[in-house]
Scaffold this motif. Sequence first.
Motif, PDB file in Angstrom:
ATOM      1  N   GLY A 128      67.405  76.522  26.336  1.00 56.41           N
ATOM      2  CA  GLY A 128      68.179  77.567  27.005  1.00 56.41           C
ATOM      3  C   GLY A 128      67.423  78.185  28.156  1.00 56.41           C
ATOM      4  O   GLY A 128      66.401  77.671  28.610  1.00 56.41           O
ATOM      5  N   GLY A 129      67.931  79.303  28.625  1.00 61.45           N
ATOM      6  CA  GLY A 129      67.349  79.948  29.798  1.00 61.45           C
ATOM      7  C   GLY A 129      68.039  79.481  31.058  1.00 61.45           C
ATOM      8  O   GLY A 129      69.117  78.882  31.028  1.00 61.45           O
ATOM      9  N   ARG A 130      67.402  79.744  32.185  1.00 62.42           N
ATOM     10  CA  ARG A 130      67.967  79.415  33.483  1.00 62.42           C
ATOM     11  C   ARG A 130      66.940  78.636  34.288  1.00 62.42           C
ATOM     12  O   ARG A 130      65.761  78.979  34.310  1.00 62.42           O
ATOM     13  N   CYS A 131      67.426  77.597  34.968  1.00 61.51           N
ATOM     14  CA  CYS A 131      66.554  76.749  35.775  1.00 61.51           C
ATOM     15  C   CYS A 131      66.999  76.808  37.227  1.00 61.51           C
ATOM     16  O   CYS A 131      68.200  76.718  37.512  1.00 61.51           O
ATOM     17  N   THR A 132      66.042  76.955  38.126  1.00 58.01           N
ATOM     18  CA  THR A 132      66.305  76.932  39.561  1.00 58.01           C
ATOM     19  C   THR A 132      65.503  75.795  40.176  1.00 58.01           C
ATOM     20  O   THR A 132      64.267  75.817  40.156  1.00 58.01           O
ATOM     21  N   GLY A 133      66.197  74.798  40.722  1.00 52.69           N
ATOM     22  CA  GLY A 133      65.512  73.678  41.345  1.00 52.69           C
ATOM     23  C   GLY A 133      65.037  74.025  42.740  1.00 52.69           C
ATOM     24  O   GLY A 133      65.779  74.619  43.531  1.00 52.69           O
ATOM     25  N   VAL A 134      63.810  73.647  43.057  1.00 57.75           N
ATOM     26  CA  VAL A 134      63.238  73.897  44.386  1.00 57.75           C
ATOM     27  C   VAL A 134      62.603  72.608  44.908  1.00 57.75           C
ATOM     28  O   VAL A 134      62.595  71.581  44.236  1.00 57.75           O
ATOM     29  N   ASP A 135      62.041  72.676  46.108  1.00 58.97           N
ATOM     30  CA  ASP A 135      61.639  71.461  46.797  1.00 58.97           C
ATOM     31  C   ASP A 135      60.316  70.864  46.348  1.00 58.97           C
ATOM     32  O   ASP A 135      60.061  69.681  46.568  1.00 58.97           O
ATOM     33  N   ASN A 136      59.446  71.629  45.716  1.00 57.80           N
ATOM     34  CA  ASN A 136      58.185  71.086  45.209  1.00 57.80           C
ATOM     35  C   ASN A 136      57.553  72.073  44.233  1.00 57.80           C
ATOM     36  O   ASN A 136      57.982  73.228  44.114  1.00 57.80           O
ATOM     37  N   GLY A 137      56.517  71.618  43.544  1.00 56.88           N
ATOM     38  CA  GLY A 137      55.894  72.453  42.529  1.00 56.88           C
ATOM     39  C   GLY A 137      55.130  73.628  43.089  1.00 56.88           C
ATOM     40  O   GLY A 137      55.054  74.687  42.455  1.00 56.88           O
ATOM     41  N   THR A 138      54.543  73.458  44.269  1.00 54.77           N
ATOM     42  CA  THR A 138      53.823  74.572  44.882  1.00 54.77           C
ATOM     43  C   THR A 138      54.773  75.723  45.177  1.00 54.77           C
ATOM     44  O   THR A 138      54.476  76.890  44.887  1.00 54.77           O
ATOM     45  N   ASN A 139      55.915  75.401  45.758  1.00 59.41           N
ATOM     46  CA  ASN A 139      56.894  76.454  46.034  1.00 59.41           C
ATOM     47  C   ASN A 139      57.527  76.996  44.766  1.00 59.41           C
ATOM     48  O   ASN A 139      57.981  78.148  44.746  1.00 59.41           O
ATOM     49  N   ALA A 140      57.573  76.197  43.712  1.00 61.64           N
ATOM     50  CA  ALA A 140      58.034  76.730  42.430  1.00 61.64           C
ATOM     51  C   ALA A 140      57.135  77.890  41.996  1.00 61.64           C
ATOM     52  O   ALA A 140      57.614  78.947  41.565  1.00 61.64           O
ATOM     53  N   LEU A 141      55.838  77.699  42.117  1.00 68.85           N
ATOM     54  CA  LEU A 141      54.893  78.772  41.787  1.00 68.85           C
ATOM     55  C   LEU A 141      55.038  79.950  42.747  1.00 68.85           C
ATOM     56  O   LEU A 141      55.110  81.115  42.322  1.00 68.85           O
ATOM     57  N   LYS A 142      55.084  79.647  44.039  1.00 69.27           N
ATOM     58  CA  LYS A 142      55.145  80.721  45.035  1.00 69.27           C
ATOM     59  C   LYS A 142      56.402  81.557  44.874  1.00 69.27           C
ATOM     60  O   LYS A 142      56.346  82.798  44.846  1.00 69.27           O
ATOM     61  N   LEU A 143      57.548  80.909  44.781  1.00 68.74           N
ATOM     62  CA  LEU A 143      58.800  81.651  44.668  1.00 68.74           C
ATOM     63  C   LEU A 143      58.887  82.402  43.346  1.00 68.74           C
ATOM     64  O   LEU A 143      59.436  83.513  43.293  1.00 68.74           O
ATOM     65  N   ALA A 144      58.343  81.829  42.287  1.00 72.34           N
ATOM     66  CA  ALA A 144      58.328  82.543  41.007  1.00 72.34           C
ATOM     67  C   ALA A 144      57.498  83.813  41.111  1.00 72.34           C
ATOM     68  O   ALA A 144      57.894  84.874  40.608  1.00 72.34           O
ATOM     69  N   LEU A 145      56.343  83.721  41.760  1.00 68.19           N
ATOM     70  CA  LEU A 145      55.510  84.908  41.948  1.00 68.19           C
ATOM     71  C   LEU A 145      56.243  85.961  42.778  1.00 68.19           C
ATOM     72  O   LEU A 145      56.245  87.159  42.442  1.00 68.19           O
ATOM     73  N   GLU A 146      56.888  85.519  43.863  1.00 62.88           N
ATOM     74  CA  GLU A 146      57.623  86.468  44.697  1.00 62.88           C
ATOM     75  C   GLU A 146      58.793  87.082  43.939  1.00 62.88           C
ATOM     76  O   GLU A 146      59.082  88.280  44.091  1.00 62.88           O
ATOM     77  N   ALA A 147      59.456  86.286  43.120  1.00 63.20           N
ATOM     78  CA  ALA A 147      60.562  86.821  42.321  1.00 63.20           C
ATOM     79  C   ALA A 147      60.080  87.842  41.308  1.00 63.20           C
ATOM     80  O   ALA A 147      60.839  88.729  40.894  1.00 63.20           O
TER      81      ALA A 147
END
Length: 384
Positions: A51-70
């Motif tokens: 469960g939970g929610r998944c947001t697909g992004v363009d690469n793993g580095t931006n996954a970390l960056k956007l998660a931190l910003e969120a």
Amino acid sequence: MTTYVWDYLPEYEKEKDDILDAVGKVFASGRLVLGESLRSFEEEFAAYHGGGRCTGVDNGTNALKLALEAMGVGPGDEVVTVSNTAAPTVVAIVSTGATPVFVDVREEDFLIDTDQVESAVTERTKVLLPVHLYGQCADMEPLRRIAGRHGLRILEDCAQAHGARHHGRPAGTLGDAAAYSFYPTKVLGAYGDGGAVLTADEETDRALRQLRYYGMGDAYHVVRTPGHNSRLDEVQAEILRRKLGRLDAYIAARGAVARRYEEQLGDLTGPGRLRLPATNPGNTHVHYVYVVRHPRRDEILEALTAYGIRLNISYPWPVHTMSGFAHLGYAEGSLPVTEKLAREIFSLPMYPSLPTGLQDKVAGALREVLAALDTGTGTERKGG
């Protein structure tokens, strides 16, 4: 022939029809960005984790960056993490304007030393960022207690831990959010770049969806800055959908490769000798890479080249020693375990479709080289 740690071509030969069908489906769909394949993959990836929610992004580095910003991380904030990781973990932190604060790792498993974390927390700390390195989870219970005492959030770096479990719970469900990479070498790998963030928090997910799409709420109307163009491509999403259904089979195949290495090399281990990776109690290891140790690592790697074998080091330079991060001010010797490991570790070939003959070749050559080291007869290859 030179042996590398990873090769996707054997897997592609087995799965070619499905991969090409995935590409054809997207091209025929009439929607190449933010379409049905991405929505379906996000739902299915979240479901795989319970469960939970998944947001697909363009690469793993931006996954970390956007998660931190969120999570609200920005200039002036600190994020506690490790230096014994791939550089993108730290690149993502720095790119938000925050400061990475490093703690050392444990020698026995290469994972964050949770005994050092609380002393690294300051009034500027906002997030704890453990890395589930090489395919198994960090010790999360102490981290959750520390986060609770100090009002911190936890972002899991799951780039190397697709399908791993910690006391029965999937990696990625043990903190407030988790970042994944789908780089082709990963346990769940795309045919190009890709990444995702998993969270159970609706507000974090809403922020992520805005951040990946220029910061827009509605079409053409930016509601959040900084925004990014960071969407997971439809083709990669459809390929990942297909491969997600085979993820457990990939993990099982990796486990079989790991067991075969243990059978082939287990009698050569001991203090001052070869050390094989161990799985911590309560963990399910997915063996993203098979990292071994030896105090004479460089001699071994040099000797193996005579057999046509070139192996990888994950990772040869701790992040805090890289010139690009000199401004962080960590002197040599500040993280002694991390620095020691970087001198001793190397990776044996590990991927689900690794041919048995190739694994046997590597293990056999390594046995010969280690025997030569033990007897002091040199590491030159004997014979043809």
